[in-house]
Design an enzyme around this catalytic site. Structure first.
Site, PDB file in Angstrom:
ATOM      1  N   CYS A  74       7.355  -3.742  -5.392  1.00  0.00           N
ATOM      2  CA  CYS A  74       6.865  -3.374  -4.064  1.00  0.00           C
ATOM      3  C   CYS A  74       7.635  -4.220  -3.048  1.00  0.00           C
ATOM      4  O   CYS A  74       7.625  -5.451  -3.146  1.00  0.00           O
ATOM      5  CB  CYS A  74       5.371  -3.691  -3.995  1.00  0.00           C
ATOM      6  SG  CYS A  74       4.648  -3.490  -2.367  1.00  0.00           S
ATOM      7  N   CYS A 189      11.143   1.062   0.267  1.00  0.00           N
ATOM      8  CA  CYS A 189       9.766   1.096  -0.241  1.00  0.00           C
ATOM      9  C   CYS A 189       9.838   1.847  -1.562  1.00  0.00           C
ATOM     10  O   CYS A 189      10.503   2.893  -1.648  1.00  0.00           O
ATOM     11  CB  CYS A 189       8.862   1.831   0.741  1.00  0.00           C
ATOM     12  SG  CYS A 189       7.230   2.222   0.056  1.00  0.00           S
TER      13      CYS A 189
HETATM   14  N1  DGL Z   1       5.651   0.605  -2.699  1.00  0.00           N
HETATM   15  C1  DGL Z   1       5.320  -0.355  -1.661  1.00  0.00           C
HETATM   16  C2  DGL Z   1       6.612  -0.929  -1.065  1.00  0.00           C
HETATM   17  O1  DGL Z   1       7.623  -0.898  -1.744  1.00  0.00           O
HETATM   18  C3  DGL Z   1       4.351   0.274  -0.730  1.00  0.00           C
HETATM   19  C4  DGL Z   1       3.676  -0.669   0.155  1.00  0.00           C
HETATM   20  C5  DGL Z   1       2.342  -0.214   0.686  1.00  0.00           C
HETATM   21  O2  DGL Z   1       1.395  -0.146  -0.116  1.00  0.00           O
HETATM   22  O3  DGL Z   1       2.270   0.002   1.882  1.00  0.00           O
HETATM   23  O4  DGL Z   1       6.656  -1.431   0.027  1.00  0.00           O
END
Ligand code: DGL
Length: 274
Positions: A74, A189
């Site tokens: 993440c 993301c």
């Molecule tokens: N997959 C997460 C990232 O890479 C998402 C973050 C979120 O939950 O807003 O930032």
């Protein structure tokens, strides 16, 4: 044997499965544990203190499962919480950051777009990264254009990767970048790689899209290789999936994205001890 211990991978939700897929391809013998902190998703809109708190609780769970390494799949948790995570453990902790450096290196026009959550783009770590790689490089002027993509994580979490709502949202987020002639786009993301087809329908094939999964998997391979902890057994490795919120529908999301059936186990995340 440490090498048989699993690798823990986590995200706020299903986005980190895009990284899990790359890890499975690069390290097919490794046992994996994936955690989606769905009860607390999305992370991107929350305060730094909340994101650190959620991340430490997930890591406590993973460490209790005896993982030999943790992949913070993440960008938001990496940019905001990775130092706090590293301070709690001696095992390798590998993060995912927006891939600005490779994007800048491969861009021909020097105009690079970054799609990410507001949390990632506002973080000090992102500022450091863009100061390091997003300005002038080897005498070339670089223009780094950032776009916070509100709403996209929620669409992917809801299983919408190519419907009219997500397509319209993507058009809104991408048009400002296309107007400024970006030729390279960083997916900052881990939820966004699941939108690659819809994104490239909007951008056209002239815009290169950078997905960080392979680089993260290679970095993980290098780190656990340095510790002589690569698993060599070639029997079917176990891959376990957990979520802090489990419903049948959410399991279907995992299955649709992974294109396989799975068991999704429920976890109560322990409070972290500071
Ligand atoms: N997959 C997460 C990232 O890479 C998402 C973050 C979120 O939950 O807003 O930032």
């Amino acid at each position: 044997m440490i090498e048989n211990q699993p690798i823990g991978i986590f995200d706020s939700g299903v986005g980190g499965l895009s990284i899990l897929e790359s890890i499975r391809q690069t390290l097919p013998n490794e046992q994996l544990i994936y955690v989606a902190d769905a009860a607390n998703a999305p992370y991107g809109k929350q305060s730094d203190a909340q994101i650190v708190d959620h991340s430490l609780r997930v890591c406590r769970f993973l460490i209790a499962q005896n993982v030999k390494a943790i992949v913070v799949a993440c960008n938001t948790a990496t940019t905001i919480a990775i130092s706090a995570i590293r301070a709690t453990t001696n095992i390798p902790v590998i993060g995912v950051e927006p891939a600005i450096k490779p994007a800048v290196e491969q861009s021909k026009t020097g105009v690079v777009g970054v799609l990410a959550t507001a949390g990632t783009l506002q973080s000090t770590q992102f500022e450091k990264l863009s100061n390091l790689y997003g300005k002038n490089i080897e005498g070339r002027e670089i223009e780094l254009i950032t776009q916070p993509c509100n709403g996209l994580v929620e669409r992917v979490e809801a299983g919408d990767i190519d419907g009219p709502i997500v397509t319209q949202l993507l058009e809104q987020h991408l048009q400002p970048l296309l107007k400024r002639n970006v030729d390279t786009l960083v997916l900052g993301c881990t939820h966004y790689p699941f939108l690659i087809e819809t994104i490239s329908q909007i951008t056209g094939s002239a815009v290169a899209i950078i997905h960080p999964g392979e680089a993260v998997a290679r970095q993980l391979e290098k780190r656990i290789g340095q510790e002589s902890q690569l698993r060599v057994k070639t029997d079917q490795p176990s891959i376990q999936f957990f979520s802090s919120e489990v419903t049948e529908r959410y399991r279907f999301r995992f299955e649709a994205l992974l294109k396989q059936s799975i068991t999704l186990q429920s976890i109560n995340l322990p409070l972290h001890q500071s």
